[in-house]
Design a protein around this motif. Structure first.
Motif, mmCIF file in Angstrom:
data_model
loop_
_atom_site.group_PDB
_atom_site.id
_atom_site.type_symbol
_atom_site.label_atom_id
_atom_site.label_comp_id
_atom_site.label_asym_id
_atom_site.label_seq_id
_atom_site.Cartn_x
_atom_site.Cartn_y
_atom_site.Cartn_z
ATOM 1 N N LYS A 283 91.812 18.489 -8.404
ATOM 2 C CA LYS A 283 93.107 17.951 -8.003
ATOM 3 C C LYS A 283 94.134 18.276 -9.085
ATOM 4 C CE LYS A 283 93.373 13.848 -6.467
ATOM 5 N NZ LYS A 283 94.434 14.437 -5.601
ATOM 6 N N GLU B 252 96.839 9.981 -10.615
ATOM 7 C CA GLU B 252 95.894 9.950 -9.484
ATOM 8 C C GLU B 252 94.539 9.430 -9.949
ATOM 9 O OE1 GLU B 252 97.770 13.608 -6.843
ATOM 10 O OE2 GLU B 252 96.117 14.045 -8.186
ATOM 11 N N THR C 68 99.295 11.874 -3.818
ATOM 12 C CA THR C 68 100.466 12.762 -3.889
ATOM 13 C C THR C 68 100.173 14.079 -3.159
ATOM 14 O OG1 THR C 68 101.071 11.841 -6.024
ATOM 15 C CG2 THR C 68 101.982 13.999 -5.507
ATOM 16 N N GLY C 69 101.188 14.608 -2.509
ATOM 17 C CA GLY C 69 101.036 15.937 -1.905
ATOM 18 C C GLY C 69 101.449 15.959 -0.447
ATOM 19 N N SER C 70 101.368 17.140 0.149
ATOM 20 C CA SER C 70 101.847 17.299 1.523
ATOM 21 C C SER C 70 100.946 16.577 2.530
ATOM 22 C CB SER C 70 101.950 18.785 1.867
ATOM 23 O OG SER C 70 100.709 19.434 1.663
ATOM 24 N N THR C 71 99.650 16.471 2.246
ATOM 25 C CA THR C 71 98.757 15.744 3.160
ATOM 26 C C THR C 71 99.045 14.250 3.080
ATOM 27 O OG1 THR C 71 97.124 17.434 2.593
ATOM 28 C CG2 THR C 71 96.350 15.598 3.939
ATOM 29 N N GLY D 119 97.163 20.095 -8.241
ATOM 30 C CA GLY D 119 98.074 21.162 -7.838
ATOM 31 C C GLY D 119 99.519 20.682 -7.850
ATOM 32 N N GLY D 120 99.690 19.386 -7.601
ATOM 33 C CA GLY D 120 101.036 18.795 -7.617
ATOM 34 C C GLY D 120 101.375 18.146 -8.949
ATOM 35 N N ALA D 121 100.534 18.377 -9.966
ATOM 36 C CA ALA D 121 100.766 17.910 -11.340
ATOM 37 C C ALA D 121 100.659 16.389 -11.513
ATOM 38 C CB ALA D 121 102.115 18.407 -11.869
ATOM 39 N N ALA D 122 100.081 15.703 -10.516
ATOM 40 C CA ALA D 122 100.027 14.241 -10.591
ATOM 41 C C ALA D 122 98.629 13.738 -10.988
ATOM 42 C CB ALA D 122 100.433 13.643 -9.243
ATOM 43 N N LEU D 123 97.791 14.630 -11.545
ATOM 44 C CA LEU D 123 96.367 14.318 -11.709
ATOM 45 C C LEU D 123 96.074 13.075 -12.537
ATOM 46 C CD1 LEU D 123 94.976 16.886 -14.273
ATOM 47 C CD2 LEU D 123 97.275 17.006 -13.466
ATOM 48 N N LYS E 243 90.110 23.385 2.329
ATOM 49 C CA LYS E 243 89.872 22.866 0.974
ATOM 50 C C LYS E 243 88.375 22.752 0.643
ATOM 51 C CE LYS E 243 94.332 22.025 0.407
ATOM 52 N NZ LYS E 243 94.895 20.703 0.260
ATOM 53 N N ASP F 114 94.084 9.988 -0.951
ATOM 54 C CA ASP F 114 94.702 11.137 -1.611
ATOM 55 C C ASP F 114 94.099 12.443 -1.092
ATOM 56 O OD1 ASP F 114 96.321 12.597 -3.286
ATOM 57 O OD2 ASP F 114 95.432 11.891 -5.154
ATOM 58 N N GLY F 115 94.812 13.518 -1.299
ATOM 59 C CA GLY F 115 94.344 14.848 -0.923
ATOM 60 C C GLY F 115 93.549 15.488 -2.048
ATOM 61 N N ALA F 116 93.286 16.782 -1.914
ATOM 62 C CA ALA F 116 92.583 17.527 -2.965
ATOM 63 C C ALA F 116 92.926 19.009 -2.807
ATOM 64 C CB ALA F 116 91.073 17.331 -2.860
HETATM 65 O O1 LIG Z 1 96.132 16.694 -6.429
HETATM 66 C C1 LIG Z 1 97.156 16.722 -5.802
HETATM 67 C C2 LIG Z 1 98.486 16.560 -6.421
HETATM 68 O O2 LIG Z 1 98.411 16.480 -7.818
HETATM 69 C C3 LIG Z 1 97.099 16.928 -4.319
HETATM 70 O O3 LIG Z 1 96.230 16.015 -3.774
HETATM 71 C C4 LIG Z 1 96.612 18.307 -4.037
HETATM 72 O O4 LIG Z 1 97.432 19.232 -4.730
HETATM 73 C C5 LIG Z 1 96.624 18.607 -2.543
HETATM 74 O O5 LIG Z 1 97.926 18.767 -2.106
HETATM 75 P P1 LIG Z 1 98.299 19.048 -0.587
HETATM 76 O O6 LIG Z 1 97.955 17.824 0.178
HETATM 77 O O7 LIG Z 1 99.794 19.315 -0.639
HETATM 78 O O8 LIG Z 1 97.529 20.255 -0.128
#
Ligand SMILES: O=C(CO)[C@H](O)[C@H](O)COP(=O)(O)O
Length: 218
Positions: free
Chosen positions: A94, A103, A28-31, A96-100, A121, A81-83
């Motif tokens: 991880k 994930e 989840t996230g913008s990346t 930040g997008g509340a999906a931990l 990061k 996944d991103g971080a």
């Molecule tokens: O853990 C996450 C969501 O819960 C994302 O991986 C993390 O917040 C990174 O987000 P982005 O790719 O938008 O920088």
């Protein structure tokens, strides 16, 4: 290159870890959104995806990629996944997008965790980014008091309800010198669903978007 261009570069670079005819674990996230865009270009060659959030599931479906329930899937070859932060031992913060929580579940099932990040990061010590903790709503104040005992300053993420119907406490001012121990300690607090420290199960491969190209770390 901008931060978003670096995210796009690693999102597309992660395609090479996708096995033909497989079901892909998607974070989840913008990346990861860039990874989903890339995955859409090879959708005819994969069976589908398991998603770590409703947001990614919606994006996958909009791209025409079938989304499977994790309970219907025996194994996943890869989870991408991103971080929010990653250290030199491939341990991450991880959530930040509340999906931990989802994930961490999808990552646990996958044979390989490929983490995709832009260079901002990378850190020596985790904790400058506030550590997200998913909590059962009625336990919020109790868990917050316990987190203070561990040296942090928890702040309720107002207005956010997770896909699992819970709330998030973001813990500020932690200098996380022993991520594996802190992960266990926080997960042991009654009322905590998941802490956003990914240390027991870190990333297997990290793709870092830098101004000099994508760097691969194992
Ligand atoms: O853990 C996450 C969501 O819960 C994302 O991986 C993390 O917040 C990174 O987000 P982005 O790719 O938008 O920088």
């Amino acid at each position: 290159m901008t931060q978003d261009e670096l995210k796009k570069a690693v999102g597309w670079a992660a395609l090479k870890y996708v096995e033909p005819d497989s079901i892909v674990g998607v974070g989840t996230g913008s990346t990861v959104n860039h990874f989903i865009d890339a995955l859409a270009t090879i959708k005819a060659n994969i069976e589908g995806a398991v998603s770590s959030s409703e947001a990614s599931a919606a994006r996958l479906k909009a791209a025409g990629i079938p989304v499977f329930d994790l309970n219907a899937v025996d194994s996943l070859s890869v989870y991408v996944d991103g971080a929010d932060e990653i250290n030199h031992h491939n341990e991450m913060i991880k959530g930040g997008g509340a999906a931990l929580t989802r994930e961490k579940i999808v990552a646990a099932v996958a044979k390989k965790f490929v983490c995709i990040v832009d260079e901002s990061k990378q850190v020596d010590i985790l904790g400058a980014f506030p550590l997200p903790v998913e909590v059962i709503p009625m336990a919020r104040s109790y868990v917050a008091r316990e987190l203070v005992k561990l040296g942090g300053d928890p702040v309720y993420r107002e207005g956010v309800i997770t896909d699992n119907g819970n709330v998030i406490l973001d813990v500020y001012n932690l200098k996380i010198l022993d991520p594996k121990t802190l992960e266990k300690q926080i997960n042991n607090i009654v009322g905590v669903v998941t802490v956003g420290l990914f240390a027991a199960r870190g990333a297997d491969t990290v793709l870092v978007g830098t101004q000099n190209g994508v760097v691969t770390k194992s």
